[in-house]
Design an enzyme around this catalytic site. Sequence first.
Site, mmCIF file in Angstrom:
data_model
loop_
_atom_site.group_PDB
_atom_site.id
_atom_site.type_symbol
_atom_site.label_atom_id
_atom_site.label_comp_id
_atom_site.label_asym_id
_atom_site.label_seq_id
_atom_site.Cartn_x
_atom_site.Cartn_y
_atom_site.Cartn_z
ATOM 1 N N HIS A 151 45.098 22.555 29.644
ATOM 2 C CA HIS A 151 45.086 22.809 31.095
ATOM 3 C C HIS A 151 44.929 24.302 31.395
ATOM 4 C CE1 HIS A 151 46.758 18.676 31.623
ATOM 5 N NE2 HIS A 151 47.349 18.981 30.481
ATOM 6 N N SER A 272 26.696 47.232 35.228
ATOM 7 C CA SER A 272 26.529 46.959 36.647
ATOM 8 C C SER A 272 25.760 48.106 37.257
ATOM 9 C CB SER A 272 27.905 46.841 37.306
ATOM 10 O OG SER A 272 27.785 47.082 38.692
ATOM 11 N N LYS A 278 31.697 48.539 34.138
ATOM 12 C CA LYS A 278 31.516 47.132 33.780
ATOM 13 C C LYS A 278 30.730 46.918 32.493
ATOM 14 C CE LYS A 278 31.462 43.967 36.527
ATOM 15 N NZ LYS A 278 31.955 42.935 37.375
#
Length: 455
Positions: A151, A272, A278
């Site tokens: 989960h 980016s 990034k």
Amino acid sequence: MPRFEQEPDPVFWELNASLEFDRRLAPYDVRQSRAHARALRTAGVLDDAELDALLAGLDAVEAELESGEFPFEAADEDIHMAIERRLTEVAGRVGGKIHTGRSRNDQVATDLAMFTADRAAVARELLAECLQQILELAGEHREARLPGYTHLQRAQPVSLGHHLLAWFWMLRRDVDRFASAGAAAGAMPLGSGALAGLNWQLDRGAVAAELGFESVVENSIDGVSNRDFALDYLSAAAVCATHLSRIGAEIVLWSTSEFGFCRPAEEFSSGSSIMPQKMNPDAAELLRAKAPRVVAALTTLTGVIHGLPLAYSKDLQEDKEPLFDAADTLELSLRALAGMLPGIEFDHERMAAAAADEMVAATDVADLLVRRGLPFREAHAVVGGLVRHAVDEGIDLSAIPPSELAGFSELLDEEYYEVLGEGSWLDSKVSRGGTSAAAVAEQLRLAEASLAGLR
Ligand code: ARG
């Protein structure tokens, strides 16, 4: 007197012509025509000079196709018509004999089966490459620990090698699926004619052997109607691409600052245009996103074939684009995975810190009580109470003092703290296929042997 008085409507032509996409079948069509010409010679339909002229013509046509100098014409409806037209221009009138005892219906089915067998073999090779890379990573990181998840909640700690081996077995099954698709493409349709068979006794076995088929299709109606091999390939590709999407998704998740379990290979990442910090795991993201496209190819072809009366209908021309696109997409994805895996950097400390969360040892505490005679369901409830208490108090499980343990169960003693002690959790999973060092070592051996068997 031709059958038709009117030229085809340009819109009909655009709808009906398949040359734009079926030209990639050209190499198979030429090989097939060579084998067919030899069968026509053996059957006495051609004499030696005619066979030689056709083979020389096919060589010339093949050279033009390979060099990109083949003069395609606007009136070429598909690759089969284009090659026959050009063969007749190059070899002369005898070119008109190549289509004796053959229909485009069995011809196209044969080209497509050859194409599919090749693609299935390529998928298997690329998968073997991915399996090799995964195996190397699994061996290298067998000692590292991270939380296993259910989960997407921390569940039980596992070794990274163990987790990576789960990827291994997932893709290993795909190899078998492609082998089975390749085998399905191993029966030659050629010799089925339009649907009813031929007026000639051509040696189909000899043609099949020359073209690398294992057998011939036994029923001419089935021969021109059957596209199961393409469905089998697409099923294998759909499952495989779905597997790649799960692997891609894990790499994306693990690369986040929140997880911080790995850094994707730089050569497979982008920056980016605006945020200098990034490093985006683009390749892994695309592995994740390509799968639906491959699955769509399977549903497209299933849709084309579903409810289609036997034998050939033009609907079947719609088999090619989904098959080609799925093969291209899958092969590129597999190459990307094999390429990016060696460059992934795993952060063992981050993973170990996450795995050190004591809560993930809750099942082991329950098992301690089980070893002392408590039924598992009751043990589960006892540990549930301990967890509830620790959460309420804002403390670790191991911070519950010995004096309070008996309040949860008479059976709890000092060993409770040992079970919670870091390290004992992994090695307690001694079952076959489990995450203990010994079980993972055994699994690595099995995986290596399985891969060696493929090579
Ligand atoms: N381009 C066709 C296809 O891909 C070739 C077979 C055409 N057969 C026919 N009877 N018109 O299916």
